[in-house]
Write a protein that holds these residues in place. Structure first.
Motif, PDB file in Angstrom:
ATOM      1  N   PRO A  39      19.463  15.270 -32.159  1.00  0.00           N
ATOM      2  CA  PRO A  39      18.897  14.043 -32.749  1.00  0.00           C
ATOM      3  C   PRO A  39      18.558  14.186 -34.227  1.00  0.00           C
ATOM      4  O   PRO A  39      18.409  13.183 -34.927  1.00  0.00           O
ATOM      5  CB  PRO A  39      17.635  13.784 -31.911  1.00  0.00           C
ATOM      6  CG  PRO A  39      17.903  14.473 -30.607  1.00  0.00           C
ATOM      7  CD  PRO A  39      18.675  15.703 -30.987  1.00  0.00           C
ATOM      8  N   ASP A  62      19.259  23.353 -25.342  1.00  0.00           N
ATOM      9  CA  ASP A  62      17.859  23.619 -25.718  1.00  0.00           C
ATOM     10  C   ASP A  62      17.099  24.288 -24.572  1.00  0.00           C
ATOM     11  O   ASP A  62      16.072  24.928 -24.793  1.00  0.00           O
ATOM     12  CB  ASP A  62      17.143  22.346 -26.199  1.00  0.00           C
ATOM     13  CG  ASP A  62      17.193  21.219 -25.185  1.00  0.00           C
ATOM     14  OD1 ASP A  62      17.901  21.342 -24.165  1.00  0.00           O
ATOM     15  OD2 ASP A  62      16.515  20.198 -25.415  1.00  0.00           O
ATOM     16  N   ARG A  95      13.827  15.225 -39.091  1.00  0.00           N
ATOM     17  CA  ARG A  95      12.808  14.404 -38.426  1.00  0.00           C
ATOM     18  C   ARG A  95      11.426  14.829 -38.915  1.00  0.00           C
ATOM     19  O   ARG A  95      11.270  15.883 -39.517  1.00  0.00           O
ATOM     20  CB  ARG A  95      12.912  14.571 -36.898  1.00  0.00           C
ATOM     21  CG  ARG A  95      14.071  13.841 -36.274  1.00  0.00           C
ATOM     22  CD  ARG A  95      14.218  14.146 -34.791  1.00  0.00           C
ATOM     23  NE  ARG A  95      14.753  15.474 -34.548  1.00  0.00           N
ATOM     24  CZ  ARG A  95      14.955  15.994 -33.337  1.00  0.00           C
ATOM     25  NH1 ARG A  95      14.624  15.323 -32.265  1.00  0.00           N
ATOM     26  NH2 ARG A  95      15.467  17.206 -33.207  1.00  0.00           N
ATOM     27  N   LYS A 102      10.322  19.952 -33.738  1.00  0.00           N
ATOM     28  CA  LYS A 102      10.963  21.103 -33.115  1.00  0.00           C
ATOM     29  C   LYS A 102       9.961  22.221 -32.848  1.00  0.00           C
ATOM     30  O   LYS A 102       8.865  22.254 -33.409  1.00  0.00           O
ATOM     31  CB  LYS A 102      12.093  21.635 -34.008  1.00  0.00           C
ATOM     32  CG  LYS A 102      13.312  20.738 -34.052  1.00  0.00           C
ATOM     33  CD  LYS A 102      13.810  20.301 -32.677  1.00  0.00           C
ATOM     34  CE  LYS A 102      14.514  21.406 -31.906  1.00  0.00           C
ATOM     35  NZ  LYS A 102      15.024  20.869 -30.587  1.00  0.00           N
ATOM     36  N   HIS A 136      10.519  24.051 -25.458  1.00  0.00           N
ATOM     37  CA  HIS A 136      11.681  24.670 -24.767  1.00  0.00           C
ATOM     38  C   HIS A 136      11.482  26.181 -24.621  1.00  0.00           C
ATOM     39  O   HIS A 136      12.301  26.987 -25.111  1.00  0.00           O
ATOM     40  CB  HIS A 136      12.973  24.381 -25.538  1.00  0.00           C
ATOM     41  CG  HIS A 136      13.244  22.928 -25.776  1.00  0.00           C
ATOM     42  ND1 HIS A 136      13.508  22.041 -24.753  1.00  0.00           N
ATOM     43  CD2 HIS A 136      13.288  22.190 -26.918  1.00  0.00           C
ATOM     44  CE1 HIS A 136      13.712  20.838 -25.261  1.00  0.00           C
ATOM     45  NE2 HIS A 136      13.565  20.897 -26.559  1.00  0.00           N
ATOM     46  N   MET A 142      14.756  11.131 -27.087  1.00  0.00           N
ATOM     47  CA  MET A 142      15.675  12.070 -27.741  1.00  0.00           C
ATOM     48  C   MET A 142      16.897  12.332 -26.859  1.00  0.00           C
ATOM     49  O   MET A 142      17.992  12.611 -27.351  1.00  0.00           O
ATOM     50  CB  MET A 142      14.963  13.388 -28.083  1.00  0.00           C
ATOM     51  CG  MET A 142      13.859  13.222 -29.119  1.00  0.00           C
ATOM     52  SD  MET A 142      14.354  12.419 -30.673  1.00  0.00           S
ATOM     53  CE  MET A 142      13.936  10.719 -30.379  1.00  0.00           C
ATOM     54  N   ALA A 168      21.317  22.528 -30.846  1.00  0.00           N
ATOM     55  CA  ALA A 168      20.069  22.447 -30.068  1.00  0.00           C
ATOM     56  C   ALA A 168      19.136  21.343 -30.569  1.00  0.00           C
ATOM     57  O   ALA A 168      18.148  21.025 -29.893  1.00  0.00           O
ATOM     58  CB  ALA A 168      19.364  23.796 -30.094  1.00  0.00           C
ATOM     59  N   ASN A 169      19.448  20.768 -31.738  1.00  0.00           N
ATOM     60  CA  ASN A 169      18.621  19.651 -32.223  1.00  0.00           C
ATOM     61  C   ASN A 169      19.535  18.502 -32.648  1.00  0.00           C
ATOM     62  O   ASN A 169      19.505  18.051 -33.792  1.00  0.00           O
ATOM     63  CB  ASN A 169      17.688  20.086 -33.370  1.00  0.00           C
ATOM     64  CG  ASN A 169      18.428  20.653 -34.573  1.00  0.00           C
ATOM     65  OD1 ASN A 169      19.504  21.217 -34.450  1.00  0.00           O
ATOM     66  ND2 ASN A 169      17.850  20.489 -35.749  1.00  0.00           N
ATOM     67  N   LEU A 189      10.552  13.146 -23.618  1.00  0.00           N
ATOM     68  CA  LEU A 189      11.908  13.676 -23.799  1.00  0.00           C
ATOM     69  C   LEU A 189      12.909  12.524 -23.872  1.00  0.00           C
ATOM     70  O   LEU A 189      13.912  12.588 -24.591  1.00  0.00           O
ATOM     71  CB  LEU A 189      12.275  14.631 -22.650  1.00  0.00           C
ATOM     72  CG  LEU A 189      13.667  15.275 -22.725  1.00  0.00           C
ATOM     73  CD1 LEU A 189      13.813  16.130 -23.988  1.00  0.00           C
ATOM     74  CD2 LEU A 189      13.946  16.118 -21.478  1.00  0.00           C
ATOM     75  N   TYR A 209       8.057  19.625 -29.285  1.00  0.00           N
ATOM     76  CA  TYR A 209       8.990  20.227 -28.325  1.00  0.00           C
ATOM     77  C   TYR A 209       8.846  21.737 -28.405  1.00  0.00           C
ATOM     78  O   TYR A 209       8.698  22.299 -29.502  1.00  0.00           O
ATOM     79  CB  TYR A 209      10.442  19.846 -28.654  1.00  0.00           C
ATOM     80  CG  TYR A 209      10.768  18.402 -28.383  1.00  0.00           C
ATOM     81  CD1 TYR A 209      10.722  17.898 -27.081  1.00  0.00           C
ATOM     82  CD2 TYR A 209      11.117  17.536 -29.411  1.00  0.00           C
ATOM     83  CE1 TYR A 209      11.018  16.560 -26.825  1.00  0.00           C
ATOM     84  CE2 TYR A 209      11.411  16.201 -29.158  1.00  0.00           C
ATOM     85  CZ  TYR A 209      11.349  15.728 -27.869  1.00  0.00           C
ATOM     86  OH  TYR A 209      11.634  14.411 -27.607  1.00  0.00           O
TER      87      TYR A 209
HETATM   88  C1  PYR Z   1      14.664  17.402 -27.229  1.00  0.00           C
HETATM   89  C2  PYR Z   1      15.102  18.207 -28.370  1.00  0.00           C
HETATM   90  O1  PYR Z   1      15.294  19.386 -28.255  1.00  0.00           O
HETATM   91  C3  PYR Z   1      15.290  17.579 -29.656  1.00  0.00           C
HETATM   92  O2  PYR Z   1      15.099  16.369 -29.770  1.00  0.00           O
HETATM   93  O3  PYR Z   1      15.648  18.280 -30.620  1.00  0.00           O
END
Ligand code: PYR
Ligand code: NAI
Ligand code: MG
Length: 373
Positions: free
Chosen positions: A302, A270, A15, A75, A96, A133, A299-300, A130, A94
Motif C-alpha cells: 500500500p 508480511d 504513508r 509500518k 507482523h 490495507m 511487504a508494504n 488490516l 502494524y
Molecule cells: C498491512 C501491511 O503490512 C501494510 O499495509 O503495509
C-alpha cells in the motif's frame, strides 16, 4: 496524552500515521501531537498543514519519541526506531511479529506496550485495522501482476483480458478474504479467467453468489492448489491465519512445474509468505525470478499508493487513537476486548498466542500483562 508521529523510514514508504484531519480531531479532544518534520510531505501534507491542525513539529525521530507517550505509525518499527522505544511508550502500528525474531526480541526488551493493527478484531471476528490495507493490496496485486506478465519484466507476455480471438490469462487467487476479494474484483474487471481457493466454504459460497459462473471457486487442498497453480499465468497469495506465520501453500516443486514467465504475487509476505520460494522485496526492487517464475513479494504494497492508503488507514485507526488517548492505554485496553486482541507485546511479555508459538516464547495472558501497565 502526548502523541508522536515519526516519518516512516521503510524503503519507499510514504504513508504517515496521522493525517492533518486526524490530528485536528485528536487536538480537539485536548491532546498534544508532535509530528516529525516532513512526516507527510511526500503525500502532500506539509508541516504547515499539521501546525494548522494543532501539531508541534520536531526535527528528529528522537525528539518525537522523547516528547510522546504514544507513538502512532504505519509500518513495524525499524531497528533505529526500536532503539528509541522505552517502557514509557505505547506503540500503535502494524507489527507482523510472527516471522520477525529481531523485532520481537527488541520490542520485548523495550518494555513498551505494543499494539498491532493487524490483530485488533471486531465483533464479527474480522480485522478492521488490516482490512483497508488488504483492500488496497488486493487491488494492487492484479495491477502489479499484470505489469509483471509483460515481457520486459520477465513475464510470459500475456495480457490479462486477452483480446477477441485470443484467450484471457488464467489468474488463481489463494485465499478469498479481503485481499482475495479485492484481487478478484480487479481480475474480473480486466477480463481474466479467475479461480479462487479458500479453506472456508462459506467464503466460497459468498463469492459464488456474487460472481456465479463467471469465476471458479475451489476448496483449497493439496490437489486443487496444484491443479490451479501449475497452469496459471498469475497467482495471488492472500491467505491469513491472524497473528500466525503464513502457511506454506505453494512448494518449491510446484513453482518449478509452472510455465516460464508466469507470475507469483505473494501478498501474505508480511506474515512470512505462503510460498516456499518467497522472500520479502521492496518497491525499489520488487521482483526476482526462481525457475523462470517472476516473484513479486513487496511487504508494504500500500506504500505505493500512499495518499489513498494513509486516508483509508486513518479512517479506521482514528477511533482507536482517540480511545487510547482519552482513557489512557491501560483503561482503553481493559474496556475493549477487541483492542486488547491487538496487544502483542507488553512490559517484556508476549501477549499474542500465535506470535508466542511462532517465536517459541512464553505466552502471557494480555489481562495479566495489563496489570503491569
Ligand atoms: C498491512 C501491511 O503490512 C501494510 O499495509 O503495509
Ligand atoms: N504485502 C502487503 O503489503 C500487505 C499484505 N497483507 C497481508 O495479506 C494477507 C491476507 O490478508 P486478508 O485478506 O486481510 O486476510 P483475511 O483474513 O481477510 O483472508 C485470509 C483468507 O485466507 C484463507 N485461508 C487460510 N488458510 C488457507 C489455506 N490453507 N488455503 C486457502 N485459504 C486459506 C482464510 O479462510 C481467509 O478467507 C495477510 O497476511 C495480510 O497481512 C495485507 C495488506 C498489505
Ligand atoms: Mg518451470
Amino acid at each position: 496524552m502526548h502523541i508522536g508521529v515519526p516519518r516512516e523510514i521503510k524503503n519507499h514508504e510514504y504513508r504517515v500515521g496521522l493525517t492533518p484531519t486526524a490530528v485536528r480531531e485528536v487536538c480537539q479532544h485536548g491532546h498534544q501531537v508532535t509530528m516529525e518534520t516532513n512526516a507527510g510531505a511526500a503525500i502532500g501534507y506539509t508541516d504547515a498543514d499539521y501546525q494548522a491542525a494543532g501539531a508541534a513539529i520536531a526535527a528528529s525521530p528522537r525528539a518525537v519519541f522523547e516528547a510522546a507517550e504514544m507513538i502512532v505509525k504505519v509500518k513495524e518499527p525499524q531497528a533505529s526506531e526500536r532503539a528509541l522505544l522505552t517502557e514509557r511508550h505505547t506503540l500503535f502500528t502494524y507489527l507482523h511479529l510472527a516471522p520477525d525474531e529481531p523485532q520481537t526480541a527488541e520490542l520485548v526488551d523495550s518494555g513498551a506496550a505494543c499494539i498491532a493493527y493487524e490483530t485488533v478484531t471486531d465483533s464479527h471476528g474480522r480485522l478492521p485495522l488490516l482490512a483497508p490495507m488488504s483492500e488496497v493490496a488486493g487491488r494492487l496485486s492484479i495491477q502489479a501482476g499484470a505489469h509483471c506478465l509483460e515481457k520486459a519484466m520477465g513475464g510470459r507476455g500475456v495480457l490479462l483480458g486477452g483480446v477477441p480471438g485470443v484467450a484471457p490469462a488464467n489468474v488463481t487467487i489463494i485465499g478469498g478474504g479481503v485481499v482475495g476479494q479485492n484481487a478478484l474484483a480487479m481480475a474480473v474487471g480486466m477480463g481474466a479467467q479467475v479461480t479462487v481457493l479458500d479453506k472456508n466454504v462459506d467464503t466460497l459460497r459468498h463469492l459464488d453468489q456474487l460472481y456465479g459462473s463467471r469465476i471458479t471457486t475451489l476448496f483449497s487442498t493439496l490437489e486443487t492448489v496444484e491443479a490451479s497453480v501449475v497452469n496459471a499465468d498469475l497467482v495471488i497469495g492472500g491467505v491469513l491465519i491472524p497473528g500466525a506465520a503464513a502457511p506454506k501453500i505453494i512448494t518449491r516443486d510446484l513453482v518449478s512445474r509452472m510455465n516460464e514467465g508466469s507470475v507469483l504475487v505473494d501478498v501474505a509476505i508480511d506474515q512470512g509468505g505462503c510460498m516456499d520460494t518467497s522472500k520479502p522485496t521492496t518497491h525499489a526492487e520488487p521482483t526476482y525470478v526462481v525457475d523462470g517464475v517472476v516473484h513479486y513479494c513487496v511487504a508494504n504494497m500500500p506504500g505505493a499508493v500512499a495518499r489513498t492508503s494513509t486516508q483509508a488507514l486513518n479512517n479506521v485507526t482514528l477511533p482507536y487513537v482517540l480511545q487510547l488517548a482519552d482513557k489512557g492505554a491501560r483503561q482503553a485496553l481493559q474496556d475493549d476486548p477487541h483492542l486488547l486482541n491487538g496487544l502483542n507485546v507488553c512490559r517484556g511479555q508476549v501477549t499474542n498466542q500465535h506470535v508466542a508459538a511462532a517465536r517459541g516464547r512464553e505466552f502471557v495472558d494480555p489481562q495479566e500483562a495489563l496489570a503491569q501497565l
